[in-house]
Design a protein around this motif. Structure first.
Motif, short mmCIF file in Angstrom:
data_model
loop_
_atom_site.label_atom_id
_atom_site.label_comp_id
_atom_site.label_asym_id
_atom_site.label_seq_id
_atom_site.Cartn_x
_atom_site.Cartn_y
_atom_site.Cartn_z
N ASP A 40 11.97 -19.25 62.08
CA ASP A 40 12.03 -17.94 62.74
C ASP A 40 12.08 -18.17 64.25
N THR A 54 17.64 -6.94 61.19
CA THR A 54 16.46 -7.47 61.87
C THR A 54 16.06 -8.84 61.33
N ASN A 58 17.54 -13.45 67.05
CA ASN A 58 17.96 -12.09 67.36
C ASN A 58 18.66 -11.97 68.71
N HIS A 92 5.02 -14.07 63.03
CA HIS A 92 5.18 -12.61 63.15
C HIS A 92 4.72 -11.93 61.86
N PHE A 94 8.54 -7.61 73.83
CA PHE A 94 9.51 -8.69 74.09
C PHE A 94 10.74 -8.00 74.67
N MET A 117 12.92 -14.62 68.80
CA MET A 117 12.87 -14.43 70.25
C MET A 117 13.49 -15.61 70.98
N HIS A 154 19.56 -9.33 69.61
CA HIS A 154 19.11 -8.01 70.08
C HIS A 154 17.78 -8.07 70.83
#
Ligand SMILES: Cc1ncc(COP(=O)(O)O)c(C=O)c1O
Length: 472
Positions: free
Chosen positions: A264, A139, A293, A181, A80, A267, A295
């Protein structure tokens, strides 16, 4: 190292990073290193003296660079996007330079309060209601674990204060899907639910999204068998195919059965910056916790995972520890993020988010996300229009799942063919793709979204994929 030596070395390092980013397109995307190769270039014994900074920089080139797979490369389509915008790299450097540690509010008031404001800015930017309060974890895996532990304690009425899970009369159950995930079943195991109590709810086989009716049926069955449904995890943008679990319907089923609802969107959260994408998490405001995220696709250098919760007081009830050495007169007036999760010491992660938002601007991030969404549609259409290529899942975001299926080959032969042409692409160093299993067969995920990937890069990738597949 004193501040003047740091200044000189720091200038050199910044130059080195800027040069690296400039020449990235000329480097192989996947590291050509063989196992053990990097380790062998380092001395076995620790250093006894010091080396000049120049020497260390040349070691970076010679020891480290050959062992780097470049997530920042314009031809990176693996896993990703994990973008590290240079603006956020500066924020991370500022955080390191300040050497701050957020153990308590008083240990660093700015760390806590900038984090509170950044979480609220991000909440507004993705259109979440004012009912949410946020924090920044390392995370989404940590966020998932925290959510499941909070859910466990709500469902068990704080069993941890007595005999823990071991003293409960009926097992607590977690619901998710096989597309979630891997951090979710892992979190369920770590939070003590046990493998027997993880239900993988059926998905719609064409979209890979959770079937809310199947969730309702599974909950009913568990209740009838004397178990206690505790938490459901819905994923918006699953890892393999970016499937979109229907959050609104799942939250309705969850709430009517007194479940904690965790979303969740690790992404996909980035796409929620765009109002036109928010249908993907319709109903999210009905959840109890949410993770996404910056990040990943948004481009805040790792690590920066936003965790939102509706009832922070419950989190504090689960995670608070209050040894005498952290108590202060301001307790009760300030946020003590230590009590929202697992670590005692916390990094000043909010700085990199702040730097990125201020220096790059939200509009440029949104523009990039729109570019990637359009790029994924372009590739999907190109593959659909080409004989023997098949797009295997809907493409709501930036990932295209596809397979080259030459006529007359068995599924085992197609599997071998897939792994072989992907390896040819990856070995060439010209692009990096990650294969994954879907419905029992290998397929290839093209995960678009590196900061510098333009349409011309996608066109080059499509040419490369076709010639690699057709040459096998
Ligand atoms: C949907 C989803 N959830 C969670 C994760 C894990 O993210 P992290 O590395 O932040 O734990 C990923 C990473 O691929 C993901 O795609």
């Amino acid at each position: 190292m004193n501040p003047e030596e740091f200044r000189a070395a720091g200038h050199q390092l910044i130059d080195w990073i800027a040069d690296f980013r400039t020449r990235l397109p000329t480097l192989p995307v996947r590291s050509p290193a063989a196992p053990g190769e990097v380790r062998r270039r380092l001395p076995v014994e620790p250093p006894t003296g010091t080396v000049p900074f120049d020497q260390l920089l040349s070691d970076l080139d010679e020891v480290v660079m050959p062992g780097m797979t470049h997530f920042q490369h314009p031809a990176f389509y693996g896993f990703f996007p994990a973008n590290a915008s240079l603006s956020s790299v500066l924020g991370d450097l500022a955080s390191g330079g300040l050497g701050a540690l957020g153990i308590t509010w008083q240990a660093n008031p700015a760390l806590t309060e900038v984090e509170e404001v950044m979480c609220d800015w991000m909440r507004q930017l993705v259109g979440l209601s004012t009912d949410w309060r946020g924090t920044i974890f390392d995370t989404a895996s940590t966020g998932g674990l925290v959510a499941l532990m909070a859910a466990r304690e709500r469902a068990s009425r704080f069993s941890m204060r007595e005999g823990g899970l071991q003293a409960l009369p009926s097992p607590l159950v977690v619901y998710t899907t096989e597309e979630a995930h891997s951090s979710i079943p892992k979190a369920a195991l770590l939070a003590g639910f046990g493998d027997d109590n993880i239900r993988l709810v059926e998905v719609d086989r064409s979209t890979f999204a959770m079937d809310p009716a199947a969730l309702g049926a599974a909950i009913k069955e568990d209740i009838a068998a004397g178990r206690k449904p505790a938490v459901v995890v819905a994923t918006v943008g699953t890892t393999a195919t970016t499937a979109i679990d229907p959050v609104k319907a799942i939250a309705a089923v969850g709430r009517s059965n007194d479940l904690w609802v965790h979303v969740d969107a690790a992404m996909a959260g980035t796409a929620m910056l765009l109002p036109e994408c928010r249908w993907m998490w319709e109903g999210v405001d009905d959840a109890d916790s949410l993770v996404w995220n910056p990040h990943k696709w948004m481009g805040t250098v790792f690590d920066c995972s936003l965790f939102y919760v509706k009832d922070p007081a419950h989190l504090v009830g689960v995670f608070s520890s209050n040894p005498s050495y952290v108590r202060a007169a301001v307790d009760g007036q300030v946020t003590q993020y230590r009590d929202w999760g697992i670590p005692f010491g916390r990094r000043f992660r909010a700085l990199k988010l702040w730097f990125q938002l201020e220096l790059d601007g939200v509009e440029s991030i949104k523009e990039r996300v729109r570019r990637d969404l359009a790029g994924a549609q372009w590739l999907k259409e190109a593959a659909e229009a080409t004989p023997e290529w098949r797009v295997l899942a809907p493409v709501p975001l930036q990932t295209v799942c596809l397979r080259h299926e030459p006529t007359g080959r068995s599924s085992d032969e197609v599997d071998a063919h897939t792994l072989s042409w992907v390896e040819a692409v990856n070995k060439s160093g010209q692009a990096y793709l990650t294969p994954a299993r879907l419905d029992g067969q290998w397929m290839v995920r093209v995960s678009i979204g590196s900061l510098t990937t333009e349409r011309s890069d996608l066109e080059a990738l499509w040419g490369l994929m076709r010639s690699a597949a057709e040459a096998q």
